[in-house]
Design an enzyme around this catalytic site. Structure first.
Site, PDB file in Angstrom:
ATOM      1  CG  ASP A 176       9.021   7.926  19.174  1.00 32.15           C
ATOM      2  OD1 ASP A 176       9.345   7.247  20.158  1.00 32.15           O
ATOM      3  OD2 ASP A 176       9.833   8.365  18.337  1.00 32.15           O
TER       4      ASP A 176
ATOM      5  CG  HIS B 217      19.232   5.038   4.993  1.00 29.93           C
ATOM      6  ND1 HIS B 217      18.465   4.305   4.114  1.00 29.93           N
ATOM      7  CD2 HIS B 217      18.342   5.747   5.746  1.00 29.93           C
ATOM      8  CE1 HIS B 217      17.171   4.542   4.339  1.00 29.93           C
ATOM      9  NE2 HIS B 217      17.070   5.428   5.314  1.00 29.93           N
TER      10      HIS B 217
ATOM     11  CB  SER C 218      19.318   2.955   0.879  1.00 24.22           C
ATOM     12  OG  SER C 218      19.973   3.085   2.129  1.00 24.22           O
TER      13      SER C 218
ATOM     14  CD  GLU D  29      14.065   7.308   6.458  1.00 24.85           C
ATOM     15  OE1 GLU D  29      14.945   6.482   6.769  1.00 24.85           O
ATOM     16  OE2 GLU D  29      13.476   8.017   7.286  1.00 24.85           O
TER      17      GLU D  29
ATOM     18  CG  PHE E  77      14.176  17.095  12.398  1.00 27.09           C
ATOM     19  CD1 PHE E  77      12.857  17.450  12.633  1.00 27.09           C
ATOM     20  CD2 PHE E  77      14.557  16.779  11.088  1.00 27.09           C
ATOM     21  CE1 PHE E  77      11.935  17.493  11.590  1.00 27.09           C
ATOM     22  CE2 PHE E  77      13.638  16.816  10.050  1.00 27.09           C
ATOM     23  CZ  PHE E  77      12.333  17.176  10.298  1.00 27.09           C
TER      24      PHE E  77
HETATM   25  P1  FAD Z   1      13.384   0.090  20.248  1.00 32.59           P
HETATM   26  O1  FAD Z   1      14.509  -0.635  19.578  1.00 32.59           O
HETATM   27  O2  FAD Z   1      12.222  -0.684  20.686  1.00 32.59           O
HETATM   28  O3  FAD Z   1      13.993   0.997  21.365  1.00 32.59           O
HETATM   29  C1  FAD Z   1      13.240   2.022  21.979  1.00 32.59           C
HETATM   30  C2  FAD Z   1      13.745   2.285  23.406  1.00 32.59           C
HETATM   31  O4  FAD Z   1      13.395   1.194  24.258  1.00 32.59           O
HETATM   32  C3  FAD Z   1      15.264   2.412  23.539  1.00 32.59           C
HETATM   33  O5  FAD Z   1      15.522   3.358  24.545  1.00 32.59           O
HETATM   34  C4  FAD Z   1      15.706   1.031  23.964  1.00 32.59           C
HETATM   35  O6  FAD Z   1      16.914   1.034  24.723  1.00 32.59           O
HETATM   36  C5  FAD Z   1      14.531   0.576  24.815  1.00 32.59           C
HETATM   37  N1  FAD Z   1      14.298  -0.874  24.695  1.00 32.59           N
HETATM   38  C6  FAD Z   1      14.326  -1.609  23.572  1.00 32.59           C
HETATM   39  N2  FAD Z   1      14.014  -2.881  23.793  1.00 32.59           N
HETATM   40  C7  FAD Z   1      13.756  -2.968  25.110  1.00 32.59           C
HETATM   41  C8  FAD Z   1      13.353  -4.040  25.952  1.00 32.59           C
HETATM   42  N3  FAD Z   1      13.131  -5.275  25.459  1.00 32.59           N
HETATM   43  N4  FAD Z   1      13.183  -3.765  27.289  1.00 32.59           N
HETATM   44  C9  FAD Z   1      13.389  -2.518  27.779  1.00 32.59           C
HETATM   45  N5  FAD Z   1      13.764  -1.473  27.014  1.00 32.59           N
HETATM   46  C10 FAD Z   1      13.940  -1.690  25.700  1.00 32.59           C
HETATM   47  N6  FAD Z   1       9.534   6.288  13.624  1.00 32.59           N
HETATM   48  C11 FAD Z   1       8.331   6.133  13.042  1.00 32.59           C
HETATM   49  O7  FAD Z   1       7.308   6.333  13.697  1.00 32.59           O
HETATM   50  N7  FAD Z   1       8.215   5.798  11.710  1.00 32.59           N
HETATM   51  C12 FAD Z   1       9.284   5.553  10.942  1.00 32.59           C
HETATM   52  O8  FAD Z   1       9.153   5.248   9.767  1.00 32.59           O
HETATM   53  C13 FAD Z   1      10.589   5.678  11.530  1.00 32.59           C
HETATM   54  N8  FAD Z   1      11.709   5.405  10.821  1.00 32.59           N
HETATM   55  C14 FAD Z   1      12.934   5.428  11.439  1.00 32.59           C
HETATM   56  C15 FAD Z   1      14.077   5.027  10.724  1.00 32.59           C
HETATM   57  C16 FAD Z   1      15.337   5.025  11.336  1.00 32.59           C
HETATM   58  C17 FAD Z   1      16.524   4.551  10.541  1.00 32.59           C
HETATM   59  C18 FAD Z   1      15.472   5.477  12.676  1.00 32.59           C
HETATM   60  C19 FAD Z   1      16.824   5.523  13.333  1.00 32.59           C
HETATM   61  C20 FAD Z   1      14.351   5.861  13.396  1.00 32.59           C
HETATM   62  C21 FAD Z   1      13.065   5.839  12.800  1.00 32.59           C
HETATM   63  N9  FAD Z   1      11.904   6.175  13.493  1.00 32.59           N
HETATM   64  C22 FAD Z   1      10.680   6.058  12.900  1.00 32.59           C
HETATM   65  C23 FAD Z   1      12.000   6.658  14.880  1.00 32.59           C
HETATM   66  C24 FAD Z   1      11.847   5.506  15.900  1.00 32.59           C
HETATM   67  O9  FAD Z   1      10.573   4.923  15.781  1.00 32.59           O
HETATM   68  C25 FAD Z   1      12.042   6.101  17.288  1.00 32.59           C
HETATM   69  O10 FAD Z   1      13.390   6.454  17.467  1.00 32.59           O
HETATM   70  C26 FAD Z   1      11.536   5.235  18.431  1.00 32.59           C
HETATM   71  O11 FAD Z   1      11.569   6.033  19.617  1.00 32.59           O
HETATM   72  C27 FAD Z   1      12.365   3.999  18.708  1.00 32.59           C
HETATM   73  O12 FAD Z   1      12.186   3.041  17.766  1.00 32.59           O
HETATM   74  P2  FAD Z   1      13.138   1.728  17.774  1.00 32.59           P
HETATM   75  O13 FAD Z   1      12.622   0.832  16.743  1.00 32.59           O
HETATM   76  O14 FAD Z   1      14.542   2.138  17.708  1.00 32.59           O
HETATM   77  O15 FAD Z   1      12.788   1.187  19.235  1.00 32.59           O
END
Ligand code: FAD
Length: 276
Positions: free
Chosen positions: A100, A257, A7, A9, A207
């Site tokens: 973020d 990906h 895939s 991105e 990055f």
């Molecule tokens: P989470 O899974 O919510 O984790 C974030 C942090 O919080 C981690 O340190 C985790 O350990 C902690 N955590 C999680 N759940 C809990 C809980 N219940 N209680 C306490 N702590 C917790 N960003 C964008 O803005 N737009 C995008 O399109 C985008 N695409 C991405 C695609 C991929 C494949 C990846 C790997 C990253 C992408 N990002 C994107 C970046 C991502 O949004 C950031 O890395 C963000 O900081 C974390 O998102 P997450 O969904 O992994 O968060």
């Protein structure tokens, strides 16, 4: 080999010129027959329309499109409306993230972590969407501890994710270890390595610093030594990333990906070297 999937991105372009460039990139990558193309989403909804426009255009071209959706700074109501737009557009695949918050921008909103978004999508839309989540083989930069990060990943998958895409990495062992660790914690979904081609030293270092991915010292040193010699950076980057992909494929990963950064050249070159 057949059931591996690949895939790509993209990010939503901001200008008419960027839109044209992306169309051109898509035209070059479409013959590689990706399983889907995903399009990022600016946290706080900053690219909401751009992401929607891009995914609808990809679907119109006959390629499955997967919008990213980040929940930080959003209300349930606004996420519900976006999900409805995607459903109306026939989109059935989504990458669910926390995102973020850009500095100085607004409130946290009604979702704190991605697991809450995954739960919400499942509660609102049942099995309509195939849901991907993010995985961090070298751990998320804000994680309290590696173990806490693994537990949070497991929680996110158990909330209803179908598969995961990793942050990019250049240490294959970090990925293998991560997969072993989460399998031991009961996660069975595919975990697809995210692959970042190397074409620009300073951009890669910037990055990587932000997202917590390690560029091995020997790779960084070699890239730095090329200075402005972009051709050498490109050739060395191609060797390093192709070797990484070969190792991952030989170990039986479910797919790859590619973070294309809206350019076709580096991804296509890796593809050709891998003889996919
Ligand atoms: P989470 O899974 O919510 O984790 C974030 C942090 O919080 C981690 O340190 C985790 O350990 C902690 N955590 C999680 N759940 C809990 C809980 N219940 N209680 C306490 N702590 C917790 N960003 C964008 O803005 N737009 C995008 O399109 C985008 N695409 C991405 C695609 C991929 C494949 C990846 C790997 C990253 C992408 N990002 C994107 C970046 C991502 O949004 C950031 O890395 C963000 O900081 C974390 O998102 P997450 O969904 O992994 O968060």
């Amino acid at each position: 080999m057949q059931d591996r999937y690949f895939s790509f991105e993209f990010f939503p372009p901001k200008t008419a010129e960027g839109t044209e460039k992306l169309r051109n990139t898509r035209a070059q990558l479409a013959p590689l027959k990706p399983k889907y193309i995903s399009v990022t989403f600016g946290a706080g909804g900053t690219t909401q329309q751009g992401t929607l426009d891009a995914v609808l255009e990809i679907q119109r071209d006959g390629i499955e499109a997967a919008p990213h959706l980040s929940c930080v700074g959003s209300s349930r109501e606004s996420i519900r409306a976006i999900l409805q737009q995607y459903r109306d557009g026939g989109i059935r695949h989504i990458v669910a993230l926390r995102g973020d918050m850009p500095s100085g921008m607004g409130e946290i909103g009604e979702f704190r972590y991605a697991n809450e978004l995954v739960e919400f999508i499942r509660a609102e839309t049942g099995d309509w969407f195939n849901i991907e989540v993010a995985a961090y083989p070298e751990y998320h930069p804000q994680a309290k501890s590696p173990r806490h990060d693994l537990d949070n990943f497991v929680r996110k998958v158990k909330a209803g994710a179908d598969s995961a895409i990793t942050q990019y990495f250049y240490n294959a062992d970090a990925y293998f270890r991560f997969v072993d660790d989460v399998r031991a914690l009961g996660v069975e979904v595919p975990i697809v390595p995210g692959i970042m081609p190397i074409t620009n030293y300073s951009q890669l270092m910037r990055f990587s610093e932000m997202c917590g991915a390690e560029v091995p010292r020997w790779v960084a040193k070699r890239l730095e030594s090329f200075g402005d010699d972009r051709e050498s950076i490109r050739a060395f980057g191609l060797d390093v990333v192709t070797a990484l992909c070969e190792r991952l494929l030989a170990a039986g990963v479910p797919g790859l990906h590619f973070y294309t950064l809206n350019a076709a050249g580096a991804t296509k070159a890796i593809w050709q070297r891998l003889k996919l």
